[in-house]
Design a protein around this motif. Structure first.
Motif, mmCIF file in Angstrom:
data_model
loop_
_atom_site.group_PDB
_atom_site.id
_atom_site.type_symbol
_atom_site.label_atom_id
_atom_site.label_comp_id
_atom_site.label_asym_id
_atom_site.label_seq_id
_atom_site.Cartn_x
_atom_site.Cartn_y
_atom_site.Cartn_z
ATOM 1 N N ALA A 46 0.986 -1.058 0.376
ATOM 2 C CA ALA A 46 -0.005 -0.326 0.039
ATOM 3 C C ALA A 46 0.928 1.809 -0.302
ATOM 4 C CB ALA A 46 -1.133 0.081 0.807
ATOM 5 N N VAL A 47 2.033 0.930 0.790
ATOM 6 C CA VAL A 47 2.806 2.514 0.950
ATOM 7 C C VAL A 47 3.628 3.205 -0.558
ATOM 8 C CG1 VAL A 47 3.532 2.126 2.952
ATOM 9 C CG2 VAL A 47 4.912 1.011 0.876
ATOM 10 N N ASP A 48 3.261 4.497 -0.922
ATOM 11 C CA ASP A 48 3.307 4.493 -1.972
ATOM 12 C C ASP A 48 4.786 5.327 -1.736
ATOM 13 O OD1 ASP A 48 3.966 6.008 -4.782
ATOM 14 O OD2 ASP A 48 2.567 6.926 -4.732
ATOM 15 N N ARG A 49 5.812 4.382 -1.658
ATOM 16 C CA ARG A 49 7.263 4.644 -1.642
ATOM 17 C C ARG A 49 8.149 5.825 -3.119
ATOM 18 N NH1 ARG A 49 6.671 -0.867 -1.072
ATOM 19 N NH2 ARG A 49 7.595 -1.451 0.556
ATOM 20 N N ARG A 50 7.931 6.322 -3.793
ATOM 21 C CA ARG A 50 8.178 6.964 -4.776
ATOM 22 C C ARG A 50 7.717 8.191 -4.502
ATOM 23 N NH1 ARG A 50 12.323 8.292 -7.135
ATOM 24 N NH2 ARG A 50 12.767 6.311 -7.708
ATOM 25 N N ALA A 51 6.572 8.263 -4.090
ATOM 26 C CA ALA A 51 6.025 9.554 -3.512
ATOM 27 C C ALA A 51 6.651 10.437 -2.269
ATOM 28 C CB ALA A 51 4.789 9.126 -3.712
ATOM 29 N N MET A 52 6.818 9.045 -1.652
ATOM 30 C CA MET A 52 7.948 9.514 -0.225
ATOM 31 C C MET A 52 9.241 10.166 -0.822
ATOM 32 S SD MET A 52 7.177 6.610 2.644
ATOM 33 C CE MET A 52 5.476 5.857 3.290
ATOM 34 N N VAL A 53 9.978 9.522 -1.666
ATOM 35 C CA VAL A 53 11.325 9.769 -1.953
ATOM 36 C C VAL A 53 10.917 11.238 -2.922
ATOM 37 C CG1 VAL A 53 13.204 9.898 -3.627
ATOM 38 C CG2 VAL A 53 12.516 7.330 -2.070
#
Length: 533
Positions: A301-308
């Protein structure tokens, strides 16, 4: 982040209190000597946290660059091992079980006492003593014995061929004549140490600053920077404010604050590549986070790219485990896509059904849990809020709370934490402490109490083999198991950003671990700094 001693931070004040106490860091102290930024022979830098102890016997400086101490070996700018208190790299027996070090002659501790082989033997034996409260002693599990050979050699005999053992000998050496005459856990040496390093501690005002002066008798040559001050400023915003006011020569800052110091302001932003990751612990002793379906769903569920892109402003990369994707130890194919429909499908199949408010329920249990992050740490706060937002889209409620480690630690068995870790030296250095089930609940080790027999076997196989292919296969197993059973949701790997004064040109950084502090950042080699011409 055995307790990871660097993560056992001293009690943290609120931002307002920090702002009030921060001014004291730049006022004259230590016998009237000014520690203000800007002096030609002094440096004042801002750090986000401080160690709990300054004794290497209790874990301080175990990764090198302590400034007060030296190890047998140290790292150069490229993280390659080179001699320090040893004259050369060790001689290793054909079976990989015996390491012999020849010691550098003429070295003295800062109190004038000669450094000897007895100090090396004392240091390692004391750390391995069950009575010593060193949270990282399992890192020396391979050591069977350490003995003096003649007057200038030390011989380590290992219980098994531990491939990265030489990396462990960057550990600082303590003086037997001082540390050996007092209680190793509580004696005055823990806060008033004496070492062979380039700097001597002159004052430690807990929660405020650590002050050092150059060791004029340092075996590596007297440092040009005569006064070195580490201002402890936990709050990111306060640190940036003090840097902008000219009270600091340099500081570590999160991306959104570091970017505010552009060219033309007399400062430079330096980026240090790191193995530092941020992750969310998923405690096995909680009815929600202990459920495999919930863990797998959150991992997708986590959007890692959006966090970066959003939180780190590009200064990092998505994290799928403890190993960065550009490391030769990374296992290709273990990248996790952002797949919200798949996450919802996993929860549906496991019987977690959406309730009236959209939060899932199973057998009367709401899919809800608390996630803690440390007060004043903007990066952790932003990661925690982004994670909670992504989790809610899958029907899982994450309640974020801020607190000091003293508040957080007692809750770690059943409540999640926005944590961190990572070591560039060797996969064993971080993964064994993070994932070994035997260390579950051991301070800040294995905070999630992760228990996976396949991972335990792989960690032991990798630790006990000197064959690179065997070790790589074992760590591949670990990373694949984390896909199937993610005891932690890894979010991002972070580039550490430092803002430094232009009056110190040509500064460099190393590849850094998670536990950055006194010996990391541009000041990793402050004893070698030269003034601008």
């Amino acid at each position: 982040m055995t307790a990871r001693s660097a993560r056992r931070l001293a009690a943290t004040a609120l931002a307002a209190a920090l702002a009030l106490s921060a001014a004291a860091c730049s006022r004259p102290a230590d016998g009237g000597a000014s520690t203000a930024a800007g002096a030609a022979d002094s440096v004042v830098v801002g750090m986000a946290n401080e160690p709990e102890t300054l004794s290497p016997l209790l874990g301080y400086g175990k990764d090198g660059n302590s400034k007060i101490f030296d190890g047998l070996l140290t790292h150069d700018a490229d993280m390659k091992l080179r001699p320090a208190l040893a004259t050369t790299l060790p001689t290793v027996s054909a079976d990989g079980l015996t390491y012999t070090f020849t010691l550098r002659p003429g070295v003295k501790f800062s109190d004038g006492t000669p450094f000897t082989a007895e100090d090396v033997v004392f240091t390692y034996r004391t750390i391995l003593d069950p009575k010593t409260n060193n949270p990282s002693k399992s890192e020396l599990d391979a050591v069977g014995s350490v003995v003096r050979k003649g007057t200038d050699q030390v011989v380590f005999t290992l219980k098994y061929p531990y491939a990265p053992f030489a990396e462990r000998t960057v550990l600082p050496i303590a003086p037997k004549h001082l540390a050996g005459t007092q209680d190793v856990n509580t004696g005055p040496f823990t806060t008033a140490p004496v070492g062979t390093g380039p700097y001597v501690l002159t004052r430690w005002s807990k929660g405020e600053k650590l002050s050092f002066t150059a060791n004029p008798h340092y075996w590596g040559g007297a440092p040009t920077v005569k006064k070195f001050t580490m201002a402890v400023i936990k709050d990111d915003d306060v640190r940036a404010t003090r840097l902008r006011a000219g009270e600091l020569d340099g500081a570590i800052l999160p991306p959104n604050l570091a970017r505010g110091f552009g060219k033309g302001q007399g400062r430079t932003v330096l980026a240090a590549k790191s193995f530092d990751y941020r992750n969310v612990t998923l405690p096995t002793h909680h009815r929600v986070t202990g459920d495999l379906a919930v863990r797998r769903a959150l991992d997708l569920a986590v959007d890692r790219r959006a966090m970066v892109d959003g939180i780190l402003e590009g200064a990092g990369k998505p994290a799928y485990g403890p190993v960065p994707t550009d490391s030769p130890w990374f296992t290709a194919g273990t990248e996790r896509r952002h797949d919200l429909p798949a996450a919802r499908g996993i929860l549906d199949a496991a019987g977690w059904k959406p309730g009236p408010d959209g939060i899932r329920v199973r057998d009367g249990v709401r899919a809800s849990f608390t996630l803690w992050y440390t007060t004043g740490d903007k990066l952790r706060q932003d990661h925690a809020l982004a994670f909670a937002s992504d989790a809610r889209k899958a029907g899982i409620e994450v309640r974020t709370e801020a607190g000091t480690w003293e508040v957080i630690e007692p809750r770690m068995k059943t409540e999640a934490v926005l944590a961190g870790g990572g070591s560039p030296a060797d996969p064993d250095f971080d993964q064994y402490l993070l994932l070994n089930s035997a260390l579950g609940g051991d301070g800040f080790n294995n905070m999630a109490r992760y228990d996976n027999p396949a991972v335990d076997r792989a960690l032991d196989a990798a630790r006990r083999s000197g064959d690179h292919a065997v070790r790589k296969a074992a760590y591949d197993t670990v990373q694949r198991e984390l896909v199937k059973n993610p005891g932690y949701v890894f979010l991002t790997h972070i580039d550490h950003l430092y803002v430094v004064s232009d009056r110190r040109p040509g500064l460099t950084t190393q590849v850094e671990p998670h536990d950055h502090g006194l010996g990391s950042g541009p000041w990793w080699n402050v004893e070698k700094w030269q003034p601008a011409k």
